[in-house]
Scaffold this active site. Structure first.
Site: not given
Ligand SMILES: NC(=O)c1ccc[n+]([C@@H]2O[C@H](COP(=O)([O-])OP(=O)(O)OC[C@H]3O[C@@H](n4cnc5c(N)ncnc54)[C@H](O)[C@@H]3O)[C@@H](O)[C@H]2O)c1
Length: 338
Positions: A97, A119, A161, A204, A214, A218, A222, A225, A229, A242
């Site tokens: 939990r 999140k 972003e 942020k 949210e 917050r 977006n 966004h 999306h 993204h």
């Molecule tokens: N929780 C939130 O508030 C929030 C906000 C925005 C996005 N997200 C989520 O984040 C995700 C996208 O995250 P992302 O863009 O970091 O993508 P990701 O985690 O898929 O990473 C992108 C690629 O980079 C590689 N990688 C990571 N670090 C590396 C490094 N230092 N060197 C080389 N390669 C590396 C990973 O293996 C992957 O292939 C989505 O699922 C999205 O929904 C969440």
């Protein structure tokens, strides 16, 4: 990474390090470091990317951590991009939990956005991020030298972003920082990245602190966004990054803002030139009707009608805006049919 230990819960004897395989060297380094201080470390290597954020993988990971004896006083550490962070945070929220977790983001997107705000979650067949929890990390440790190995397309995605923050930040600090240092950011300059990550994280954190679940303010995060999306869903997740989708969404929201709120055109010209300079050109032509249809089904839509974040000017966002369909269609056509 050297500072991580001081953020662990006081009597934490076991640590689960959930680490992206692409940065496994960091996970191994962390394991050695934590073992030297007498802690048991369970290192779980995961293949980063959207496919990781699945209910079944989360379930298997919770089982594995429970079997490794990770308990209430222990800690999960997420080392990777947003995919690893969202999954590991959700696993931490669910196990017992809720156990403590620390984020070590390794992509620019994760450092400036996903690691901050609590999140966490996974995707369902019905849609992206549909199962999850708000579960704040104890700490987020962002070290821009970890970005050295990041692919250019991923760095550019993160800068999408960053551009968004520059458009919504009232103080205009990031806007000045970007004007002065974009070429250095694109060249992975550590000092420029550190200053940018610090500013974005502060923006942020300030927004999220006022609205942890949210409910309202917050929503400014977006900006861009609503369309992003829809484009991601249409293209299939993972095809467009993204940041690429957000950049297209910002161009559309910018065009709408000029017509609906009287946003000064110079602010939107600055935005679009910034996106061009980052390398976030508009995506290939998209089916406008398909995008329009998806807008009504957005999670944040009310009664099938999208709620937009628009700008009165750069640094002054307005949320919950309803936009006439004809204006949406015209702006989509301008951006997505060029
Ligand atoms: N929780 C939130 O508030 C929030 C906000 C925005 C996005 N997200 C989520 O984040 C995700 C996208 O995250 P992302 O863009 O970091 O993508 P990701 O985690 O898929 O990473 C992108 C690629 O980079 C590689 N990688 C990571 N670090 C590396 C490094 N230092 N060197 C080389 N390669 C590396 C990973 O293996 C992957 O292939 C989505 O699922 C999205 O929904 C969440």
């Amino acid at each position: 990474m050297d500072r991580l230990e001081r953020h662990l819960p006081a009597d934490c004897a076991r640590v689960a390090v959930i680490c992206d395989r692409n940065v496994s060297v960091l996970g191994r380094r962390l394991r050695s470091q934590l073992r030297r201080s007498g802690r048991h470390v369970e290192l779980v290597l995961a293949t980063g990317g959207e496919a990781l954020k699945s209910w079944s993988i989360a379930g298997r990971m919770v089982e594995r951590l429970a079997a490794a004896g990770i308990g209430r006083r222990d800690c999960v550490v997420a080392v990777g991009g947003g995919s690893v962070g969202d999954l590991a945070g959700f696993v931490a929220a669910t196990l017992n939990r809720g156990v403590a977790w620390i984020g070590v983001p390794t992509t620019l997107l994760a450092m400036v956005d996903s690691a901050i705000g609590g999140k966490t979650g996974v995707n369902l067949n019905a849609g992206k991020n549909l199962a999850g929890a708000f579960w704040q990390p104890r700490a987020v440790l962002a070290d821009p030298t970890l970005l050295d190995t990041l692919a250019p397309r991923e760095l550019i995605s993160g800068l999408g972003e960053v551009a968004k923050y520059a458009m919504i930040e009232p103080e205009g600090e990031l806007f000045r920082l970007l004007d002065a240092s974009l070429p250095r950011l694109l060249a992975h300059d550590v000092e420029a990245l550190a200053a940018t990550v610090e500013r974005c994280a502060a923006i942020k954190a300030a927004v999220v602190t006022g609205d942890t679940r949210e409910g309202g303010p917050r929503a400014v995060l977006n900006y861009g966004h609503t369309v992003a999306h829809a484009l991601e869903a249409l293209a299939g997740y993972g095809r467009l990054t993204h940041g690429e989708a957000v950049a297209a969404g910002m161009r559309v929201a910018g065009a709408i803002s000029m017509a609906q709120t009287g946003c000064p055109p110079a602010d939107i010209v600055w935005q679009d030139q910034l996106l061009d300079g980052i390398g976030l050109a508009p995506p290939p032509p998209q089916p406008i009707d398909g995008v329009l249809q998806r807008l009504g089904g957005d999670k944040k839509a009310v009664a099938g009608q999208a709620r937009w974040v628009l700008l009165e000017r750069r640094g002054r966002p307005r949320t919950g805006e309803i936009v006439p369909e004809a204006l949406v269609r015209r702006s989509l056509t301008e951006v997505l049919r060029r």
